[in-house]
Design an enzyme around this catalytic site. Sequence first.
Site, PDB file in Angstrom:
ATOM      1  N   SER A   1      -9.725   1.417   2.758  1.00 20.77           N
ATOM      2  CA  SER A   1      -8.707   2.212   2.139  1.00 20.77           C
ATOM      3  C   SER A   1      -7.766   1.514   1.318  1.00 20.77           C
ATOM      4  O   SER A   1      -7.141   2.024   0.355  1.00 20.77           O
ATOM      5  CB  SER A   1      -8.126   3.408   2.819  1.00 20.77           C
ATOM      6  OG  SER A   1      -7.300   2.933   3.950  1.00 20.77           O
TER       7      SER A   1
ATOM      8  N   LYS B   1       1.019  -1.152  -0.149  1.00 23.93           N
ATOM      9  CA  LYS B   1       0.055   0.139  -0.126  1.00 23.93           C
ATOM     10  C   LYS B   1       0.968   1.335  -0.095  1.00 23.93           C
ATOM     11  O   LYS B   1       2.187   1.185   0.830  1.00 23.93           O
ATOM     12  CB  LYS B   1      -0.978  -0.006   1.154  1.00 23.93           C
ATOM     13  CG  LYS B   1      -1.900   1.041   1.330  1.00 23.93           C
ATOM     14  CD  LYS B   1      -2.658   0.995   2.381  1.00 23.93           C
ATOM     15  CE  LYS B   1      -3.978   2.003   2.877  1.00 23.93           C
ATOM     16  NZ  LYS B   1      -4.790   1.865   3.885  1.00 23.93           N
TER      17      LYS B   1
ATOM     18  N   SER C   1      -9.619  -1.016   7.098  1.00 26.15           N
ATOM     19  CA  SER C   1      -9.105  -0.520   5.940  1.00 26.15           C
ATOM     20  C   SER C   1      -8.294  -1.703   5.146  1.00 26.15           C
ATOM     21  O   SER C   1      -7.929  -1.757   3.962  1.00 26.15           O
ATOM     22  CB  SER C   1      -8.042   0.494   5.969  1.00 26.15           C
ATOM     23  OG  SER C   1      -8.888   1.873   6.110  1.00 26.15           O
TER      24      SER C   1
END
Lengths: 467, 481
Positions: free
Chosen positions: B152, B77, B176
């Site tokens: 996310s 990420k 997330s």
Amino acid sequence: MTKIGLEIHCQLTHLESKLFCSCKANYREFEINENICPVCMGLPGSLPRLNQEAVKKATVIAMALNCSIPEKIAFFRKNYFYPDLPKNFQITQLNIYGDTSIGGEGFVIVEGKKIRITRIQLEEDPGRLIYEGSSSKNQITLVDYNRAGTPLVEIVTEPDFESPKQVREFLNILSDLLENLGVSDPGLDGAMRADANVSIEGGNKVEVKNIGSFHDLEKAVHFEITRQNSLHSRDISIIQETRHWDDKRKITVSSRSKEEDLDYRYFLEGDIPWISIDNNILEKLKSEMPESINSKKERYISKYNIPEQVADVLSSDKFYSDLFEESHTDSNAKEIANIITTDLMGLIDTREKRDATKMSAVHLRDLADAIISGKISRNSSKNALYEIVKTGNSLPQIISDLDLGNVSDESELTVIIQEIITSEPQVVEQAKSNPQTINYLVGKVMQKTKGKADPKLTLDLLKKLIG
Amino acid sequence: MNLKISALEFVQQVQDGNISAEDFVAKTMEQIHSVDEKLHAFLSVNENAINQARLIDKKIKSGDKVGACFGMPISIKDNMCIKNEKTTCASKMLENFISPYDATVITKLKQQDAIFIGKTNMDEFAMGLSTEFSAFGPSRNPWNPEYVPGGSSGGSAVSVSAFECVASLGSDTGGSVRNPASFCSVVGYKPTYGLISRYGLISYANSIEQIGPITRTVKDVAFMLNIIAGIDPNDNTTIDNKNEDYLSGIDSGIEGKKIGIITDMMTDGVDPSVLSATKDAISKLEGLGAICEEISIEMVKYSVAAYYTITATEAGSNLARYDNLRYGYDFSVEGYEFNSYISKAREKFGPEVTRRMIIGGFVPSAGHAGKYFLKALKVKSKLTKELDEAFKKFDLLVAPTVPILPFKIGEKINDPVSLFLVDINTVTANLTGKPAISIPYSISNGLPIGIQLFADSNQDKLLLQAAYALEQTVKLPEVPL
């Protein structure tokens, strides 16, 4: 009644590394922005890594100032924007959600008066702003982050001071204490900074910020009291405000900023877990604490019979008391204390001279022993000390080089005394009946030998030769 | 060559000499080039990955010691720092930020010869649950590109689901990792707070967030934890896991374990298909010998409000450093006073970050903290107490990961409150520090549904054993790429 309270920021200059990373705490020796890393620059993703030694040193300060130590301490974020603050928040401590600062209520006795300490907190110092450009139009502000994240202890007092003199006395005691504890070197530029809160009878509290040295603090407080009194005498009300100390003009100036209105949005710093300071740690720290200044002073008086004033001066200065501890023996302690306080302190009265001196504890011991055994007169010892400090040569070397040694050779002295007896027949006669007169003859011998005659031997020989 | 293998299978096949790391990474790159234009899982791709894989193959051939990942392509990420690589947080503010250091998880994976195939898309600064708030455009759900992949860590979940890597690291502040795992039908793990070092993870709400693996199987989570979990001197909040081996005994089963069903996460607001999938999962758990019983966690209904209050406060502080003096460099200081300059600089933040920064400036401020921030902290502590109590009675808790099915891109973006409420089942694990996992359980109208299991703090191993047991009962269709 005049009320003065202080907030003192003291750098823990003796620590190896910064408060939250392994950059050097001694930032002074670096080129601009060389003593930095992702953590103290607050780079995205970096986390603070608490320096446990800093916690210990701050705890020691709190203990020395008679503060209570909470079982658990915590850190908070103080949020505000300033270019010298890499994260735009400062990691500090706070007591609003329970007592979690490193030191609670304490006190210091100043001239017999108890000055209460409100709290002691550990926090990070910001970077340093450097202004360049001559006029405000072309002025630019540069930031040096070398200092960012260095450990700072804030000491907050109650408004217990009544005069600038008490403030000065307190600062003297405090800087001696911090130096003696081995936590800070108050002589370093910027190691000690302060804010003061000042109010007079019937007036509002005025905060004076930005005072860069203890020396200026007393001046700033004095200026502020005078300013407030003068307003008061003309029936002008004293408004509650923040003023800045103008270092160049030596006056306080209204800051006209909205600093008072700032909302710091304090909240717990989640990246640093709560720290327990249990009794075992406290006991250990206590046992490792250096002897206090008061205890040293009492020991000097009771053990070595050193006069109180001398003991006071000697014990309160770490450099000289360390020198004393290293050099003295039971028999020469008093003499060494005497040399340090009457001669040496005057000789190396600045930081630079102290650092440059070539003298060691051995020199001091030799000199005191030489005075006691009569090898050198007290008078000549001053010259010898001057040479020691300057050259670092050994005492015997200096005595021989400068011919400072006492005339203690019996036959040599006998010749000199015979000459005096011959030239002063009347006094010699008087001396036979009136022993006081003999001192005049001793003086004559000293004159002739330029003070180098061994006084005891001179007296003995005179008595013998006069009969 | 088959890309559709788990991390453990990859390791086995490379070790057995059936495949080379280079071939596998090259094939993975091809896959990225063929699907990512549509799915947009990646913000940047490591063009050097094949060369790096070749070097690892050389090490294998020459008999040198090789790390446990054997050249496995892993996606990261884009809020975790890799030295000399861009780390953007999907924000214009960090568009050109190149990290000068490695996050601890990156250091550990490098030591084990992992290959970072690319940095994945996310909601800007991890604020969001649909990846629509990326400043560089949304990612799309591989199960149906009209739909959001969750967030996310949306890019991470997409990349694992669409075979653009073998495993991924996301971060979980309020769900997330678990939310996109559920939406993309992969496994997502939020460990006990402090199990994985956050050093190098760009903070959003640091007191509750954790890095977590997103993988194809539960065993792969255990494999990843074995590499990245444990105490780190660079993160004072990490805990000593005594080098726990999460793989050993993962098939121990859940016979006799007591599992609490969180009724407050299965209310009327839950989509019927999610509800029935959860009930089905509960009967499966019972079939495996677990004893399931309902439990109410009252504070759950306040958890989202508390979550947004706390995270906004911390975000307001954590993101304060992005003032355009050190990051951004958008425009000259000429003509600005300090505060107005910062206001102007902050226009670079997207709408969701701006919203939360404004909330974050307000809720902890003098005069309002008592009504909002301090109250939120009270909810957090009460919720934690409730869960501590629950874990005295139960070994595990179960609930749907997300109360609804994936929604269409653009469907909720203008309704922040309804978006916030999607977090209702995930924020509890963050606010309490407890570990939680989402495992793929069912497909409804072509859209995935995940089931969430919770365990008590430091019971990560038990949680993985339970998740593994449940996973074995599930057979799902392949993602229709």
